[in-house]
Design a protein around this motif. Sequence first.
Motif: not given
Length: 88
Positions: A4-13, A46-47, A52-61
């Motif tokens: 999971t990306p580190q930034w995903a934990g910066q807030a509860r949601v 923001q995307l 780059a890895d996260e953009r590739e993983e999530y751009w279409d989601k």
Amino acid sequence: MAETPQWAGQARVVMLGKPGCHLCEDAWGVIERVTDELGASRAVRQLDEVGADEREEYWDKIPVTFVDGRRHDFWRVGEDRLRSALGG
């Protein structure tokens, strides 16, 4: 993507989105409503701000929602499902 990306934990949601995305706007409205009701923190990423890895993983989601640092949902945010994930 294994981690999971580190930034995903910066807030509860945390919502990963992009400007001009109508699904992102809809999802953010649900996130605001539920987090306000439950007193949970929220943040948006923001995307074009992620690696780059996260953009590739999530751009279409997008929008992609993370709860407590883990991926929770993508494309749409279910209000009841988000509330349940937050213990509400």
